[in-house]
Design a protein around this motif. Structure first.
Motif, PDB file in Angstrom:
ATOM      1  N   TYR A 200       1.296   9.029  10.965  1.00  0.00           N
ATOM      2  CA  TYR A 200       1.541   8.649   9.582  1.00  0.00           C
ATOM      3  C   TYR A 200       0.592   9.409   8.678  1.00  0.00           C
ATOM      4  O   TYR A 200      -0.599   9.447   8.907  1.00  0.00           O
ATOM      5  CB  TYR A 200       1.333   7.142   9.403  1.00  0.00           C
TER       6      TYR A 200
ATOM      7  N   LYS B 190      -0.766   9.584   4.749  1.00  0.00           N
ATOM      8  CA  LYS B 190      -0.816   8.818   3.499  1.00  0.00           C
ATOM      9  C   LYS B 190       0.000   9.567   2.448  1.00  0.00           C
ATOM     10  O   LYS B 190      -0.150  10.762   2.286  1.00  0.00           O
ATOM     11  CB  LYS B 190      -2.276   8.691   3.045  1.00  0.00           C
TER      12      LYS B 190
ATOM     13  N   SER C  37      -0.228   2.826  -9.545  1.00  0.00           N
ATOM     14  CA  SER C  37       0.184   2.895  -8.141  1.00  0.00           C
ATOM     15  C   SER C  37       0.518   4.326  -7.738  1.00  0.00           C
ATOM     16  O   SER C  37       0.516   4.638  -6.558  1.00  0.00           O
ATOM     17  CB  SER C  37       1.409   2.013  -7.889  1.00  0.00           C
TER      18      SER C  37
ATOM     19  N   ASP D 176       3.351   4.766  -5.130  1.00  0.00           N
ATOM     20  CA  ASP D 176       3.190   4.332  -3.746  1.00  0.00           C
ATOM     21  C   ASP D 176       3.798   2.946  -3.589  1.00  0.00           C
ATOM     22  O   ASP D 176       3.254   1.950  -4.052  1.00  0.00           O
ATOM     23  CB  ASP D 176       1.702   4.304  -3.372  1.00  0.00           C
ATOM     24  N   LYS D 177       4.944   2.879  -2.917  1.00  0.00           N
ATOM     25  CA  LYS D 177       5.665   1.619  -2.777  1.00  0.00           C
ATOM     26  C   LYS D 177       4.936   0.622  -1.893  1.00  0.00           C
ATOM     27  O   LYS D 177       5.212  -0.567  -1.943  1.00  0.00           O
ATOM     28  CB  LYS D 177       7.070   1.883  -2.254  1.00  0.00           C
ATOM     29  N   GLU D 178       3.975   1.079  -1.100  1.00  0.00           N
ATOM     30  CA  GLU D 178       3.201   0.162  -0.267  1.00  0.00           C
ATOM     31  C   GLU D 178       2.285  -0.715  -1.113  1.00  0.00           C
ATOM     32  O   GLU D 178       1.824  -1.747  -0.664  1.00  0.00           O
ATOM     33  CB  GLU D 178       2.383   0.931   0.759  1.00  0.00           C
ATOM     34  N   LYS D 179       2.003  -0.304  -2.340  1.00  0.00           N
ATOM     35  CA  LYS D 179       1.134  -1.081  -3.222  1.00  0.00           C
ATOM     36  C   LYS D 179       1.914  -2.135  -4.006  1.00  0.00           C
ATOM     37  O   LYS D 179       1.335  -2.894  -4.762  1.00  0.00           O
ATOM     38  CB  LYS D 179       0.418  -0.145  -4.200  1.00  0.00           C
ATOM     39  N   TYR D 180       3.210  -2.190  -3.802  1.00  0.00           N
ATOM     40  CA  TYR D 180       4.076  -3.088  -4.568  1.00  0.00           C
ATOM     41  C   TYR D 180       3.609  -4.542  -4.488  1.00  0.00           C
ATOM     42  O   TYR D 180       3.439  -5.196  -5.506  1.00  0.00           O
ATOM     43  CB  TYR D 180       5.527  -2.958  -4.094  1.00  0.00           C
ATOM     44  N   GLU D 181       3.419  -5.060  -3.275  1.00  0.00           N
ATOM     45  CA  GLU D 181       3.046  -6.474  -3.120  1.00  0.00           C
ATOM     46  C   GLU D 181       1.686  -6.756  -3.735  1.00  0.00           C
ATOM     47  O   GLU D 181       1.496  -7.794  -4.375  1.00  0.00           O
ATOM     48  CB  GLU D 181       3.052  -6.877  -1.634  1.00  0.00           C
ATOM     49  N   THR D 182       0.730  -5.857  -3.565  1.00  0.00           N
ATOM     50  CA  THR D 182      -0.608  -6.042  -4.127  1.00  0.00           C
ATOM     51  C   THR D 182      -0.529  -6.101  -5.642  1.00  0.00           C
ATOM     52  O   THR D 182      -1.130  -6.981  -6.276  1.00  0.00           O
ATOM     53  CB  THR D 182      -1.535  -4.882  -3.703  1.00  0.00           C
TER      54      THR D 182
END
Length: 153
Positions: free
Chosen positions: A50, A52, A138, A141-147
């Protein structure tokens, strides 16, 4: 490297799989022995690990939102300052004051415009700026969506 056939194990490879990774030739002296010669693939292989995502804060949007916020804050502060001046008061006067400040009609109407639909302090405008800011920091970066969603809530 020599590979011999094991009659107990049958691992068939398709011709495509064999041609991608190696060239297989039978030994002419002993037909039961297969010679395998490694040939590196010419295809561009994607990384197996993976990486980043390359995200970057949208500084232009952040700066625009900051300026918009400063303008709105300055306008609201000026509105209160003028209200106080009409009553002979300053911000320092009301800091420790227990008295009530009367809101005149002019200030009430102006404040109402600011919080009404389409105004810079309307619930929709404020929430839109919060979400726009979250997207900008963000960097996509869709991984930061929940945060970010939790921070907004």
């Amino acid at each position: 490297m020599r590979i011999t056939n094991n009659p107990n194990h049958n691992f068939p490879l398709s011709q495509t799989e064999m041609s991608k990774s190696s060239i297989v030739q039978k030994d002419t002296q002993n037909p039961n022995i297969i010679q395998d010669k490694y040939t590196p693939s010419q295809n561009n292989i994607e990384k197996a690990t993976y990486g980043k995502p390359n995200t970057k804060v949208d500084e232009k949007t952040v700066e625009k939102l900051k300026q918009e916020s400063e303008r709105t804050y300055h306008h609201l502060k000026e509105l209160v300052k003028q209200l106080l001046e009409r009553q002979g008061l300053t911000f320092q006067d009301i800091e420790n004051m227990d008295a009530t400040v009367e809101i005149d009609e002019e200030t009430r109407v102006e404040a109402l415009k600011m919080i009404s639909d389409g105004g810079p302090l309307s619930p929709e405008a404020v929430s839109d700026r919060i979400v726009e800011f979250a997207k900008a920091i963000s960097g996509g970066d869709k991984e930061k969506y929940e945060t970010l969603k939790d921070a907004i809530i």
